[in-house]
Design an enzyme around this catalytic site. Structure first.
Site, mmCIF file in Angstrom:
data_model
loop_
_atom_site.group_PDB
_atom_site.id
_atom_site.type_symbol
_atom_site.label_atom_id
_atom_site.label_comp_id
_atom_site.label_asym_id
_atom_site.label_seq_id
_atom_site.Cartn_x
_atom_site.Cartn_y
_atom_site.Cartn_z
ATOM 1 N N GLN A 177 0.854 -1.191 0.000
ATOM 2 C CA GLN A 177 0.000 0.000 0.000
ATOM 3 C C GLN A 177 0.882 1.230 0.000
ATOM 4 O OE1 GLN A 177 -0.507 2.023 3.208
ATOM 5 N NE2 GLN A 177 -1.353 3.601 1.847
ATOM 6 N N TYR B 48 1.376 5.231 0.251
ATOM 7 C CA TYR B 48 1.016 6.627 0.459
ATOM 8 C C TYR B 48 2.022 7.430 -0.348
ATOM 9 C CZ TYR B 48 -2.427 6.207 4.241
ATOM 10 O OH TYR B 48 -3.545 5.948 4.981
ATOM 11 N N ASP C 43 -7.430 8.474 -0.507
ATOM 12 C CA ASP C 43 -8.442 9.180 0.288
ATOM 13 C C ASP C 43 -7.869 9.822 1.549
ATOM 14 O OD1 ASP C 43 -7.973 6.913 1.788
ATOM 15 O OD2 ASP C 43 -10.016 6.110 1.646
ATOM 16 N N SER D 48 -13.689 1.976 -0.933
ATOM 17 C CA SER D 48 -13.343 2.099 0.484
ATOM 18 C C SER D 48 -13.619 3.505 0.964
ATOM 19 C CB SER D 48 -11.847 1.790 0.670
ATOM 20 O OG SER D 48 -11.435 1.990 2.014
ATOM 21 N N HIS E 72 -12.051 4.149 3.879
ATOM 22 C CA HIS E 72 -10.956 4.106 4.852
ATOM 23 C C HIS E 72 -11.473 3.656 6.221
ATOM 24 C CE1 HIS E 72 -6.661 5.669 4.803
ATOM 25 N NE2 HIS E 72 -6.768 5.319 6.058
HETATM 26 C C1 LIG Z 1 -6.004 1.320 12.610
HETATM 27 C C2 LIG Z 1 -6.187 1.484 11.131
HETATM 28 C C3 LIG Z 1 -5.122 1.953 10.367
HETATM 29 C C4 LIG Z 1 -5.272 2.084 8.984
HETATM 30 N N1 LIG Z 1 -4.203 2.489 8.250
HETATM 31 C C5 LIG Z 1 -4.309 2.546 6.900
HETATM 32 C C6 LIG Z 1 -3.171 2.871 6.104
HETATM 33 O O1 LIG Z 1 -2.074 3.097 6.603
HETATM 34 N N2 LIG Z 1 -3.349 2.897 4.760
HETATM 35 C C7 LIG Z 1 -4.549 2.630 4.163
HETATM 36 O O2 LIG Z 1 -4.660 2.673 2.947
HETATM 37 N N3 LIG Z 1 -5.640 2.328 4.901
HETATM 38 C C8 LIG Z 1 -5.537 2.270 6.246
HETATM 39 N N4 LIG Z 1 -6.639 1.928 6.984
HETATM 40 C C9 LIG Z 1 -7.898 1.583 6.299
HETATM 41 C C10 LIG Z 1 -7.971 0.094 5.979
HETATM 42 O O3 LIG Z 1 -7.064 -0.255 4.967
HETATM 43 C C11 LIG Z 1 -9.373 -0.327 5.502
HETATM 44 O O4 LIG Z 1 -9.771 0.500 4.440
HETATM 45 C C12 LIG Z 1 -10.432 -0.278 6.588
HETATM 46 O O5 LIG Z 1 -9.887 -0.624 7.847
HETATM 47 C C13 LIG Z 1 -11.566 -1.249 6.243
HETATM 48 O O6 LIG Z 1 -12.594 -1.156 7.154
HETATM 49 P P1 LIG Z 1 -12.793 -2.195 8.386
HETATM 50 O O7 LIG Z 1 -11.790 -1.793 9.428
HETATM 51 O O8 LIG Z 1 -14.191 -1.930 8.786
HETATM 52 O O9 LIG Z 1 -12.566 -3.588 7.855
HETATM 53 C C14 LIG Z 1 -6.508 1.787 8.368
HETATM 54 C C15 LIG Z 1 -7.573 1.335 9.152
HETATM 55 C C16 LIG Z 1 -7.430 1.167 10.512
HETATM 56 C C17 LIG Z 1 -8.586 0.644 11.307
#
Ligand SMILES: Cc1cc2nc3c(=O)[nH]c(=O)nc-3n(C[C@H](O)[C@H](O)[C@H](O)COP(=O)(O)O)c2cc1C
Length: 348
Positions: free
Chosen positions: A128, A130, A158, A244, A246
């Site tokens: 992934q 950024y 996003d 997504s 996020h």
């Molecule tokens: C603690 C946490 C950290 C996250 N960090 C990132 C990240 O660094 N990069 C990213 O693309 N998405 C990040 N996300 C989003 C996740 O990739 C994902 O889109 C999301 O958690 C999906 O929803 P769910 O937690 O309900 O399964 C993060 C989500 C959480 C909960």
């Protein structure tokens, strides 16, 4: 038998984690409306099962980016996994490998991709990205990911800025360990808020086109909610998108992903592979996502709950639990092959 549903791991993780780590993982943006809405939107969709279709032999496998996956559930990228467990991303990788689930290694990992993959070398990995203000470093990360063996580049689009994170502000966390991607770039406390300031808020579709043409890996754009953006992803060379919001951490009151999916699938046609995340908590949620046209799903928080509760074992158990539920859903829907799921099993 104390943990029989993903929610049991959620409770276990909450009990074990320090307040700041729990706030970081559990929190959402602003009033945290999306967090609940993502889950509720999957639950609200009704299934329309078929009967008398032999289901004694089931096949959960799917095809994603030309590769056969044993099943459609992958581990979403989540930053700072050492907040959840001292071995962080390594334990996540071991658990994912055991459950045959691909893992998306985040830019803000507390372990370098090469070390994550070395911990569980049989796994399938994506990186992934950024996109950093420092494009030289960004390209180094892409090249490292490819050379480490990652098979796709997931560009998260996003997060031009962090969402309004109330819980995190009330329980401020510092990152628990170094973030190798940003080594030497941040002085002072390496909080999530500070680290995300390294991300370029001026990212555009032209950048996506460059990553797709010069990165040497298929590009998936993560964070798509509008069918108009799905169309642009096609035009700029993406191989796929991840629908997504996020995990409800960025723009509160943005559309729930289950509701965003159908028009995006229609816009994508067969020119773009569509994956989805956000609120997937049951095997029936996975079945619904596939029936609505997604190739695969990702789980974010549930994998972190497993990691916090029990390291690699917890991660594997969480994944195996939802996959067992998915297998039963295939039988009960009368669609024994995951690849055959389609809109005929969705109630209008
Ligand atoms: C603690 C946490 C950290 C996250 N960090 C990132 C990240 O660094 N990069 C990213 O693309 N998405 C990040 N996300 C989003 C996740 O990739 C994902 O889109 C999301 O958690 C999906 O929803 P769910 O937690 O309900 O399964 C993060 C989500 C959480 C909960």
């Amino acid at each position: 038998v104390s943990r029989i549903a993903l929610s049991d791991y959620e409770a276990d993780a909450a009990a074990r984690l320090p307040a700041a780590a729990h706030a970081y993982i559990a929190g959402g943006a602003a009033d945290e409306l999306r967090l609940a809405a993502n889950v509720a939107a999957w639950r609200a969709r009704e299934l329309l099962p078929r009967v008398l279709r032999p289901a004694g032999e089931r096949d959960p496998s799917v095809e994603v980016l030309g590769r056969r996956w044993a099943h459609p559930v992958a581990v979403a990228p989540t930053a700072f996994q050492r907040m959840a467990h001292p071995e962080g991303e390594r334990e996540m990788a071991r658990g994912a490998e055991r459950a045959l689930a691909p893992m998306c290694i985040p830019t803000l990992a507390t372990t370098a991709p090469v070390d994550v993959i070395a911990a569980a070398p049989q796994g399938e990995y994506w990186f992934q990205l950024y996109v950093l203000r420092d494009r030289g470093r960004t390209w180094e990360l892409i090249n490292q990911a490819r050379e480490s063996g990652c098979t796709a580049l997931v560009v998260t689009v996003d997060l031009p800025v962090m969402g309004v994170r109330g819980r995190e502000r009330r329980h401020p966390a510092t990152a628990p360990a170094d973030v190798p991607s940003l080594a030497g770039r941040v002085s002072g406390p390496a909080t999530p808020e500070r680290l995300t300031q390294e991300i370029d808020p001026n990212l555009s579709w032209e950048d996506i086109a460059r990553f797709a043409s010069d990165g040497g890996l298929p590009v998936l754009v993560k964070g798509i909610l509008s069918p108009l953006d799905a169309q642009l992803a096609i035009e700029h060379g993406a191989a796929g998108i991840i629908v997504s919001n996020h995990g409800g951490r960025q723009l509160d009151t943005a559309i729930a992903t289950a509701r965003a999916l159908p028009p995006i699938v229609e816009a994508a046609g067969d020119r773009l592979e569509v994956l989805i995340d956000g609120g997937i908590r049951r095997g029936t949620d996975v079945a619904k996502a596939l029936a609505l046209g997604a190739r695969a799903v990702l789980v974010g928080r549930p994998a972190l709950w497993g990691l916090a509760a029990d390291g690699a074992d917890g991660v594997a158990q969480v994944l195996e639990l939802i996959l067992d539920e998915f297998d039963r859903a295939l039988a009960l829907l009368g669609v024994p092959r995951a690849r055959d799921l389609d809109a005929t099993v969705m109630a209008p």
